[in-house]
Design an enzyme around this catalytic site. Structure first.
Site, PDB file in Angstrom:
ATOM      1  N   HIS A  96      20.472 -40.681 -28.584  1.00  0.00           N
ATOM      2  CA  HIS A  96      20.222 -39.428 -27.884  1.00  0.00           C
ATOM      3  C   HIS A  96      20.689 -39.616 -26.450  1.00  0.00           C
ATOM      4  CE1 HIS A  96      17.275 -37.670 -30.844  1.00  0.00           C
ATOM      5  NE2 HIS A  96      17.122 -38.949 -31.150  1.00  0.00           N
TER       6      HIS A  96
ATOM      7  N   HIS B 108      21.735 -43.257 -34.260  1.00  0.00           N
ATOM      8  CA  HIS B 108      22.232 -42.282 -33.296  1.00  0.00           C
ATOM      9  C   HIS B 108      21.594 -42.544 -31.942  1.00  0.00           C
ATOM     10  CE1 HIS B 108      18.772 -40.721 -35.524  1.00  0.00           C
ATOM     11  NE2 HIS B 108      18.375 -40.173 -34.393  1.00  0.00           N
TER      12      HIS B 108
ATOM     13  N   GLY C 150      10.011 -43.189 -34.302  1.00  0.00           N
ATOM     14  CA  GLY C 150      10.228 -41.745 -34.378  1.00  0.00           C
ATOM     15  C   GLY C 150      11.585 -41.367 -34.947  1.00  0.00           C
ATOM     16  N   GLN C 151      12.206 -42.295 -35.685  1.00  0.00           N
ATOM     17  CA  GLN C 151      13.515 -41.992 -36.278  1.00  0.00           C
ATOM     18  C   GLN C 151      13.337 -41.092 -37.503  1.00  0.00           C
ATOM     19  OE1 GLN C 151      15.766 -45.440 -37.564  1.00  0.00           O
ATOM     20  NE2 GLN C 151      17.636 -44.241 -37.860  1.00  0.00           N
TER      21      GLN C 151
ATOM     22  N   ASN D  25      16.039 -44.199 -31.473  1.00  0.00           N
ATOM     23  CA  ASN D  25      14.767 -44.392 -32.141  1.00  0.00           C
ATOM     24  C   ASN D  25      14.992 -45.213 -33.413  1.00  0.00           C
ATOM     25  OD1 ASN D  25      13.502 -42.755 -30.200  1.00  0.00           O
ATOM     26  ND2 ASN D  25      14.015 -40.898 -31.337  1.00  0.00           N
TER      27      ASN D  25
ATOM     28  N   ASP E 199      22.673 -31.766 -30.106  1.00  0.00           N
ATOM     29  CA  ASP E 199      21.470 -31.793 -30.935  1.00  0.00           C
ATOM     30  C   ASP E 199      21.061 -30.353 -31.268  1.00  0.00           C
ATOM     31  OD1 ASP E 199      19.011 -34.124 -31.367  1.00  0.00           O
ATOM     32  OD2 ASP E 199      18.508 -32.005 -31.663  1.00  0.00           O
ATOM     33  N   ILE E 200      20.655 -30.150 -32.510  1.00  0.00           N
ATOM     34  CA  ILE E 200      20.303 -28.812 -32.979  1.00  0.00           C
ATOM     35  C   ILE E 200      19.000 -28.314 -32.354  1.00  0.00           C
ATOM     36  CG2 ILE E 200      18.902 -29.375 -35.029  1.00  0.00           C
ATOM     37  CD1 ILE E 200      20.735 -27.474 -36.636  1.00  0.00           C
TER      38      ILE E 200
HETATM   39  P1  5GP Z   1      15.564 -38.882 -34.437  1.00  0.00           P
HETATM   40  O1  5GP Z   1      14.258 -38.151 -34.532  1.00  0.00           O
HETATM   41  O2  5GP Z   1      15.976 -39.464 -35.776  1.00  0.00           O
HETATM   42  O3  5GP Z   1      15.655 -39.865 -33.332  1.00  0.00           O
HETATM   43  O4  5GP Z   1      16.632 -37.779 -34.057  1.00  0.00           O
HETATM   44  C1  5GP Z   1      17.243 -36.941 -34.966  1.00  0.00           C
HETATM   45  C2  5GP Z   1      17.815 -35.797 -34.170  1.00  0.00           C
HETATM   46  O5  5GP Z   1      18.753 -35.117 -34.988  1.00  0.00           O
HETATM   47  C3  5GP Z   1      16.764 -34.758 -33.740  1.00  0.00           C
HETATM   48  O6  5GP Z   1      16.790 -34.642 -32.329  1.00  0.00           O
HETATM   49  C4  5GP Z   1      17.200 -33.491 -34.456  1.00  0.00           C
HETATM   50  O7  5GP Z   1      17.005 -32.331 -33.670  1.00  0.00           O
HETATM   51  C5  5GP Z   1      18.669 -33.736 -34.745  1.00  0.00           C
HETATM   52  N1  5GP Z   1      19.164 -33.085 -35.943  1.00  0.00           N
HETATM   53  C6  5GP Z   1      18.585 -33.090 -37.167  1.00  0.00           C
HETATM   54  N2  5GP Z   1      19.329 -32.410 -38.050  1.00  0.00           N
HETATM   55  C7  5GP Z   1      20.424 -31.971 -37.353  1.00  0.00           C
HETATM   56  C8  5GP Z   1      21.562 -31.187 -37.720  1.00  0.00           C
HETATM   57  O8  5GP Z   1      21.751 -30.771 -38.864  1.00  0.00           O
HETATM   58  N3  5GP Z   1      22.467 -30.928 -36.741  1.00  0.00           N
HETATM   59  C9  5GP Z   1      22.309 -31.369 -35.449  1.00  0.00           C
HETATM   60  N4  5GP Z   1      23.234 -31.053 -34.570  1.00  0.00           N
HETATM   61  N5  5GP Z   1      21.251 -32.116 -35.072  1.00  0.00           N
HETATM   62  C10 5GP Z   1      20.318 -32.401 -36.009  1.00  0.00           C
END
Ligand code: 5GP
Ligand code: ZN
Length: 113
Positions: free
Chosen positions: A101, A99, A92-93, A86, A29-30
């Site tokens: 986590h 995906h 919180g998606q 999520n 994760d970034i």
């Molecule tokens: P969500 O909030 O949808 O459950 O999670 C999305 C996740 O994707 C977040 O934890 C966010 O940091 C990660 N993320 C978003 N854009 C990128 C990206 O370009 N590269 C990587 N490695 N992670 C990303």
């Protein structure tokens, strides 16, 4: 399709790979929220867990199996980890490609915020 994680799967957007096979891709994760924070995603686009049905449900079991293997390889099996997906706005998606986590390496609080 204009999907961030589809672009990560096909290499259009770079990522730090953790694991890959025919069905799934996993990368760091970034914006890590724990010492160990990766994402495990199906290579095939599925918008969220809300789209899981009889035609694609096997991928979820596969993702959990891959997570267990990664945990053992990255030494978080003993301490434990959290595997969470999520769904939608209230869930919180923020990225519309399902995906999971995988978080570990510290004591995670419950319930999440
Ligand atoms: P969500 O909030 O949808 O459950 O999670 C999305 C996740 O994707 C977040 O934890 C966010 O940091 C990660 N993320 C978003 N854009 C990128 C990206 O370009 N590269 C990587 N490695 N992670 C990303
Ligand atoms: Zn996608």
């Amino acid at each position: 399709m204009d999907c961030l994680f589809c672009k990560i799967v096909n290499g259009e957007i770079p990522s730090k790979k953790v694991y890959e096979d025919d069905l799934v891709y996993s990368f760091y994760d970034i914006e890590p929220q724990a010492p160990f924070h990766i994402l495990i995603i199906p290579k095939k686009h599925i918008t969220s867990a809300l789209e899981i049905d009889d035609s694609n449900k096997d991928i979820v079991g596969h993702i959990f199996k891959v997570a267990a293997e990664i945990a053992k390889e990255h030494n978080i099996a003993e301490g434990g980890y959290r595997l969470v997906t999520n769904v939608g706005k209230d869930g919180g998606q923020t990225v519309g490609h399902m995906h999971f986590h995988m978080l570990g390496g510290r004591n995670l609080q419950w319930p999440p915020g």
